[in-house]
Design a protein around this motif. Structure first.
Motif, short mmCIF file in Angstrom:
data_model
loop_
_atom_site.label_atom_id
_atom_site.label_comp_id
_atom_site.label_asym_id
_atom_site.label_seq_id
_atom_site.Cartn_x
_atom_site.Cartn_y
_atom_site.Cartn_z
N LYS A 3 -3.64 -10.99 -1.31
CA LYS A 3 -2.35 -10.72 -0.69
C LYS A 3 -2.56 -9.79 0.49
O LYS A 3 -3.49 -8.99 0.49
CB LYS A 3 -1.39 -10.05 -1.69
N PRO A 4 -1.71 -9.89 1.52
CA PRO A 4 -1.86 -8.98 2.65
C PRO A 4 -1.58 -7.54 2.22
O PRO A 4 -0.90 -7.29 1.22
CB PRO A 4 -0.83 -9.48 3.66
N LEU A 5 -2.11 -6.61 3.00
CA LEU A 5 -2.11 -5.21 2.64
C LEU A 5 -1.24 -4.38 3.58
O LEU A 5 -1.29 -4.55 4.79
CB LEU A 5 -3.56 -4.69 2.69
N VAL A 6 -0.47 -3.45 3.00
CA VAL A 6 0.22 -2.42 3.75
C VAL A 6 -0.42 -1.08 3.39
O VAL A 6 -0.48 -0.73 2.21
CB VAL A 6 1.73 -2.38 3.45
N VAL A 7 -0.90 -0.36 4.39
CA VAL A 7 -1.52 0.94 4.17
C VAL A 7 -0.52 2.04 4.52
O VAL A 7 0.09 2.01 5.59
CB VAL A 7 -2.80 1.09 5.01
N GLY A 8 -0.37 3.00 3.61
CA GLY A 8 0.47 4.16 3.86
C GLY A 8 -0.38 5.37 4.15
O GLY A 8 -1.34 5.65 3.43
N ILE A 9 -0.04 6.09 5.22
CA ILE A 9 -0.79 7.28 5.64
C ILE A 9 0.20 8.43 5.75
O ILE A 9 1.16 8.36 6.53
CB ILE A 9 -1.44 7.06 7.03
N GLY A 10 -0.01 9.49 4.95
CA GLY A 10 0.88 10.64 5.12
C GLY A 10 0.95 11.54 3.92
O GLY A 10 0.58 11.17 2.81
N GLY A 11 1.44 12.73 4.16
CA GLY A 11 1.56 13.73 3.11
C GLY A 11 1.13 15.07 3.65
O GLY A 11 0.92 15.24 4.85
N ASP A 111 -1.23 -5.11 17.62
CA ASP A 111 -0.29 -6.11 17.06
C ASP A 111 0.11 -5.84 15.61
O ASP A 111 0.67 -6.73 14.96
CB ASP A 111 -0.86 -7.53 17.18
N VAL A 112 -0.15 -4.66 15.10
CA VAL A 112 0.20 -4.32 13.72
C VAL A 112 1.58 -3.65 13.70
O VAL A 112 1.82 -2.70 14.46
CB VAL A 112 -0.85 -3.36 13.12
N PRO A 113 2.50 -4.12 12.85
CA PRO A 113 3.77 -3.40 12.70
C PRO A 113 3.53 -2.08 11.97
O PRO A 113 2.80 -2.03 10.99
CB PRO A 113 4.63 -4.35 11.88
N VAL A 114 4.15 -1.02 12.47
CA VAL A 114 3.96 0.32 11.91
C VAL A 114 5.31 0.95 11.64
O VAL A 114 6.10 1.16 12.56
CB VAL A 114 3.13 1.21 12.86
N ARG A 174 13.39 2.43 2.05
CA ARG A 174 13.14 1.05 1.61
C ARG A 174 13.23 0.09 2.79
O ARG A 174 12.47 -0.87 2.87
CB ARG A 174 14.09 0.67 0.48
N LEU A 175 14.12 0.37 3.73
CA LEU A 175 14.24 -0.46 4.93
C LEU A 175 12.96 -0.39 5.76
O LEU A 175 12.49 -1.40 6.28
CB LEU A 175 15.45 -0.03 5.77
N VAL A 176 12.37 0.80 5.88
CA VAL A 176 11.09 0.92 6.59
C VAL A 176 10.05 0.01 5.93
O VAL A 176 9.34 -0.74 6.60
CB VAL A 176 10.61 2.39 6.60
N GLY A 177 9.97 0.05 4.60
CA GLY A 177 9.02 -0.79 3.89
C GLY A 177 9.30 -2.27 4.06
O GLY A 177 8.37 -3.08 4.25
N ARG A 178 10.57 -2.65 4.01
CA ARG A 178 10.92 -4.07 4.19
C ARG A 178 10.63 -4.54 5.60
O ARG A 178 10.18 -5.67 5.80
CB ARG A 178 12.38 -4.30 3.83
N GLN A 179 10.88 -3.67 6.59
CA GLN A 179 10.63 -4.10 7.97
C GLN A 179 9.15 -4.33 8.24
O GLN A 179 8.79 -5.32 8.87
CB GLN A 179 11.21 -3.09 8.97
N VAL A 180 8.28 -3.44 7.78
CA VAL A 180 6.85 -3.69 8.04
C VAL A 180 6.40 -4.96 7.33
O VAL A 180 5.60 -5.72 7.87
CB VAL A 180 5.94 -2.49 7.67
N ALA A 181 6.94 -5.21 6.14
CA ALA A 181 6.59 -6.44 5.43
C ALA A 181 7.11 -7.67 6.18
O ALA A 181 6.40 -8.68 6.29
CB ALA A 181 7.16 -6.40 4.01
N ARG A 182 8.30 -7.57 6.71
CA ARG A 182 8.90 -8.70 7.42
C ARG A 182 8.12 -9.04 8.69
O ARG A 182 7.97 -10.21 9.04
CB ARG A 182 10.35 -8.38 7.77
N PHE A 183 7.65 -8.03 9.39
CA PHE A 183 7.00 -8.25 10.67
C PHE A 183 5.49 -8.43 10.55
O PHE A 183 4.83 -8.78 11.53
CB PHE A 183 7.29 -7.08 11.63
#
Length: 195
Positions: A3-11, A111-114, A174-183
């Protein structure tokens, strides 16, 4: 990984922060869209040495971070607002992406959605932190998503169960997460091929 990957960076350094809790909510929403997720939270960022552009080798932690970003179809960056801008540990991690500058397939975040999240104890620093993150993502050739979440941690409190005192803030994250997944491109990147 199939499955494609979304990486989260922060804290932040020193334990689970509002910033990391916010990032976890956004990553969970991306995961619900069928993506794998990987979090580089405060503890992981604290283990990255200060970026040295002249270093001839990288630590295991640096290599793992760069490899994950190379594999990512999307990224979410969350930073506390420190003195009107992003934190040092988040900036240090982003500086490490210079390791991808010469990648033939995809240098930097091309070209990566962030997705972007800023938390601060007051409203003023949230806006300037989001602006700083957008500028950095543009410099890294990435595409900031249309919506960014700005959270006033003086008003909104996060809990240990993965929620927050304000349902509207949870929905924004949750919208931030959905948008990166959508794009995000629905492909699985091969880190070896990208190197």
């Amino acid at each position: 990984m199939n499955k494609p990957l979304v990486v989260g960076i922060g804290g932040t350094i020193g334990g689970l922060s509002s910033t990391e809790r916010a990032l976890r909510i956004a990553l969970e929403a991306a995961g619900e869209q069928g993506f794998c997720t990987r979090l580089f939270g405060g503890d992981a960022l604290a283990r990255l040495p200060l970026y040295d552009p002249k270093a001839t080798s990288r630590t295991d932690e640096e290599q793992a971070f760069v490899a994950a970003v190379r594999q990512a179809s999307a990224v979410i960056i969350a930073s506390p607002g420190y003195h009107g801008s992003i934190s040092g540990v988040v900036k240090n991690a982003l500086d490490l992406l210079e390791e991808t500058a010469r990648d033939a397939e995809r240098p930097y975040l091309a070209d990566v959605p962030v997705g972007l999240i800023a938390t601060a104890y007051g409203w003023q620093a949230t806006g300037s932190t989001i602006a700083a993150l957008r500028s950095i993502v543009h410099a890294l050739r990435g595409w900031p998503t249309p919506f960014a979440a700005a959270i006033n941690s003086q008003v909104t409190k996060f809990d240990d169960e993965g929620g927050a005192s304000d349902a509207a803030v949870v929905e924004q994250l949750r919208l931030v997460g959905r948008q990166v997944a959508r794009f995000a491109p629905l492909v699985v990147h091969d880190a070896a091929a990208l190197a």
